[in-house]
Design a protein around this motif. Sequence first.
Motif, PDB file in Angstrom:
ATOM      1  N   PRO A  14      60.623  33.820  34.753  1.00 38.79           N
ATOM      2  CA  PRO A  14      61.036  35.201  35.058  1.00 38.79           C
ATOM      3  C   PRO A  14      59.885  36.090  35.506  1.00 38.79           C
ATOM      4  N   ASP A  15      58.692  35.889  34.959  1.00 41.77           N
ATOM      5  CA  ASP A  15      57.552  36.730  35.346  1.00 41.77           C
ATOM      6  C   ASP A  15      57.321  36.700  36.853  1.00 41.77           C
ATOM      7  N   ASP A  16      57.394  35.509  37.434  1.00 38.69           N
ATOM      8  CA  ASP A  16      57.122  35.371  38.870  1.00 38.69           C
ATOM      9  C   ASP A  16      58.155  36.140  39.692  1.00 38.69           C
ATOM     10  N   TYR A  17      59.404  36.036  39.314  1.00 34.09           N
ATOM     11  CA  TYR A  17      60.459  36.685  40.096  1.00 34.09           C
ATOM     12  C   TYR A  17      60.462  38.197  39.892  1.00 34.09           C
ATOM     13  N   ILE A  18      60.147  38.632  38.682  1.00 41.18           N
ATOM     14  CA  ILE A  18      60.078  40.075  38.450  1.00 41.18           C
ATOM     15  C   ILE A  18      58.926  40.679  39.225  1.00 41.18           C
ATOM     16  N   THR A  19      57.821  39.978  39.299  1.00 43.36           N
ATOM     17  CA  THR A  19      56.684  40.468  40.085  1.00 43.36           C
ATOM     18  C   THR A  19      57.054  40.595  41.551  1.00 43.36           C
ATOM     19  N   GLN A  20      57.768  39.616  42.078  1.00 42.57           N
ATOM     20  CA  GLN A  20      58.103  39.620  43.497  1.00 42.57           C
ATOM     21  C   GLN A  20      59.259  40.548  43.838  1.00 42.57           C
ATOM     22  N   TRP A  21      60.297  40.570  43.004  1.00 48.36           N
ATOM     23  CA  TRP A  21      61.525  41.263  43.361  1.00 48.36           C
ATOM     24  C   TRP A  21      61.825  42.484  42.489  1.00 48.36           C
ATOM     25  N   GLY A  22      61.225  42.564  41.328  1.00 52.02           N
ATOM     26  CA  GLY A  22      61.539  43.635  40.396  1.00 52.02           C
ATOM     27  C   GLY A  22      62.547  43.180  39.353  1.00 52.02           C
ATOM     28  N   ALA A  23      62.476  43.775  38.168  1.00 53.94           N
ATOM     29  CA  ALA A  23      63.377  43.394  37.081  1.00 53.94           C
ATOM     30  C   ALA A  23      64.822  43.720  37.405  1.00 53.94           C
ATOM     31  N   ASP A  24      65.060  44.872  38.056  1.00 55.97           N
ATOM     32  CA  ASP A  24      66.439  45.263  38.350  1.00 55.97           C
ATOM     33  C   ASP A  24      67.119  44.272  39.284  1.00 55.97           C
ATOM     34  N   ALA A  25      66.424  43.847  40.316  1.00 51.37           N
ATOM     35  CA  ALA A  25      66.991  42.880  41.257  1.00 51.37           C
ATOM     36  C   ALA A  25      67.216  41.538  40.555  1.00 51.37           C
ATOM     37  N   PHE A  26      66.260  41.144  39.719  1.00 54.94           N
ATOM     38  CA  PHE A  26      66.371  39.861  39.038  1.00 54.94           C
ATOM     39  C   PHE A  26      67.546  39.880  38.057  1.00 54.94           C
ATOM     40  N   ARG A  27      67.659  40.945  37.268  1.00 53.56           N
ATOM     41  CA  ARG A  27      68.772  41.090  36.323  1.00 53.56           C
ATOM     42  C   ARG A  27      70.113  41.019  37.060  1.00 53.56           C
ATOM     43  N   THR A  28      70.218  41.807  38.130  1.00 53.20           N
ATOM     44  CA  THR A  28      71.487  41.888  38.847  1.00 53.20           C
ATOM     45  C   THR A  28      71.830  40.561  39.501  1.00 53.20           C
ATOM     46  N   TYR A  29      70.819  39.882  40.026  1.00 54.26           N
ATOM     47  CA  TYR A  29      71.083  38.584  40.656  1.00 54.26           C
ATOM     48  C   TYR A  29      71.573  37.562  39.632  1.00 54.26           C
ATOM     49  N   LEU A  30      70.965  37.550  38.456  1.00 53.59           N
ATOM     50  CA  LEU A  30      71.414  36.613  37.422  1.00 53.59           C
ATOM     51  C   LEU A  30      72.890  36.826  37.090  1.00 53.59           C
ATOM     52  N   MET A  31      73.311  38.077  37.045  1.00 50.77           N
ATOM     53  CA  MET A  31      74.705  38.375  36.718  1.00 50.77           C
ATOM     54  C   MET A  31      75.645  38.106  37.894  1.00 50.77           C
TER      55      MET A  31
END
Length: 836
Positions: A626-643
Amino acid sequence: MTDQAPPPPAGDLPSGYDPAAVERKWQERWQAEGTNSPDLANGKDPFYALMMFPYPSAEGLHVGNLFAFTGNDIHGRFQRLQGHTVFQPFGFDAFGIHSENYAIKVGIHPGELIPRNIDNFRRQVQRTGLMVDWRHELSTTDPSYYKWTQWVFLQLYKQGLAYKKAAAVNWCPFDKTVLANEQVIGGACERCGTMVEQRFLEQWFFRITDYAGRLLANLESLDWSDSTRTAQRNWIGKSEGAEIEFVVLDVLEFAGSATASAGLSGEVAVSTTKVRVFTTRADTIFGATYLVLSPEHPLVHSITSDGQRDAVEAYLARAAKQDLVTRKTSKEKTGVFTGAYATNPATGQPIPIWIADYVLMEYGTGAIMAVPAHDERDHEFATIYGLPIVRVIGGEDAANSQIGDAAFTDTAHCHLVNSERFNGLSVEDGAAAIVTELAARHAAIPVVNYRLHDWCISRQRYWGPPIPITYCDACGVVPVPEDQLPVLLPPIDDFRPDDSGVSPLARHAEWYHTTCSSCGGPARRETDVSDTFLDSAWYFLRYPSSDRDDVAFDAALTKRWLPVHSYIGGNEHAVLHLLYSRFVTMVLHDAGFIDFEEPFTRFRAHGMIVREGAKMSKSKGNVVNPDDYITQWGADAFRTYLMFLGPYEEGGDFRDKGISGVKRFLDRLWRSVQDARTDGDVEPEVQRKLHQTIRKVGEDIPRLSYNTAIAAMMEYMNTMRSGERRPHVDEVRPLVQLVSPFAPHIAEELWSVLGHTTSVFDAGWPAYDPALLVESTVTMAVQVGGKTRGTITLARTGTQEDAMAAALADPAIAKFVTGAPRKVIFVPGRMLNIVV
């Protein structure tokens, strides 16, 4: 809203959306302002949103963890927007063999390793923006927590629900510890793959079987998924039947055969020894041609004849090397004759008593009456050893035929045969009649049995809470007084387990030897530590009171916040963790500590995430960090994509290219606020779509249908920005509120930019107008001469004349209308049929 001000000029909003800056800003503000720290004592409409706390692995936060946590967070934030005071705590299930084995592997003491892992895990979780009240964080390894785990043990001990006994257990020679049956896969340890052995060890148990009936009955009233309730129901395994006594015969002379009563010769007398068996098929007792005892049955040694003793001892030694799971599932049937016989109470005939490893002491009485004609296992065993097979159940077409190569196991529309006065009775009526007659002769009693067996909580390892018991030669077993808790786990260096089956704590005399709290004389501490399932069986009670040192849980806070309103976790814990939590809650309820007996009002299990169609594993190199994706895309985008991957309760397939679409959606939301106008009115079609979306998202989130809620918001965005139109501020403001549970940081930022001075999560959920949900136009098919020739769009209130005009205005339809129609059939809102 009282906090609302006119939206600022577009220039006050940075032109580019920088997720890192936005997320850092709002996480710091939430922390400084206590945004996620509810007033537990006075907050209105409490809602306890609980997620299963994780094991803090050295690898850190896994994407599967974040998938679970995000789903819970969205639900909790939605409840807050509904006006609830939401408590969403977090903690770490940090004791246990996983932590200890990893510490051994890397050569670091778990007392040093685990706090380091927790720090890293906490950092990662905080980075994702969960609405966690960190004031109430807990770790099961903290003495301030396991003091109360030990207290829970003592409450069960006081009520006679904790006891110690020697029992057969699964033993892993590599991990050097006891394994639960579900931790043995194909005869091997699920953790390390080592073949498992069976051992007899003195263990502490909880009498969960005393609660089997309540645990089963209460399932009917729980708002849990059907699959979870079914799993628990099957694990408890209720069986209604009878306990039947077979009296062992004293054989003074034995003539060798174990295959029939003809093998008996010489003087025979009735003994006082009785073999009790539990059966759900009393209707088949006339076909019981032998008994089978578990190798661990207490009568084995006393009834074995001298002539069979060597064979029996050799068989017991072989059986002891097998784990319990293999014995349950092995297709190979082996056994040994004891040389003893018992009387079948229905037929009055002697039948031989065998020992076989497919019979287990943990179920029923540890003995069975074998009916080879009507049970597959018994049939296979009887065939191998040449034992009699007598048919006593007949079907409609084969009432008295001989049993062939397989047992006859049907019961529907079947009746008893070869059963003397019970012949002709149905299976159900025959069973009842036989039990009634045997009960009158004191040879049987109707009983309810359960597959569930008592919970073994002993572990012969280091990394766990010491069981608070001492042993005194004068006083016997002495519980540690509550005011002397916690019994601290000593920081020893040689914490590696050995093959003795004794905990490493026993090697430390300075800890092991103590003083008896009852008489003041010398005493010895219990060296086993308790199962990690006990740590997690009550943690939900501790969270609201984690700042209290004087009680396990504050009575007023517990009454206010529990039972848990919503619990979300993994399916792998659908049986044991939930079952043990329910049991401990019932015990504490019965002891008067709490006023409820079920801990979780609602439970939902989340699905599993795979990557590019494959299960994630370090060996495959496809683990999502998750650290890598949050750095690249942001936590909000990562959270929303997972859902957005798929239904939350099923899981989904993580594909790297998919997250870019979610990021584009958030970018468009950012620009929409930047571009929002205040002049003019909201367009009717956009307004209608907005109200439809508010209803859709508001209905989907409570159902955990997050993927469809996100799809609806994306669809609305397309409508709102169709042709890159400039949206009205009243079109975009509600969308910020709808997005906020999924992408909380950008929602807070945009809410602030829109002129609000308080958190978006205190703004409430937008309302929809039912009158605006209905489309103003309808599309209907047009048939000419019985064939569909096209469609027209018409106002919902349009008349037949309007429909005809629209149809004739479409050249593709009009060319088929030659001359005046003979007849017109108009179904408003659905169809226009022109007969020519």
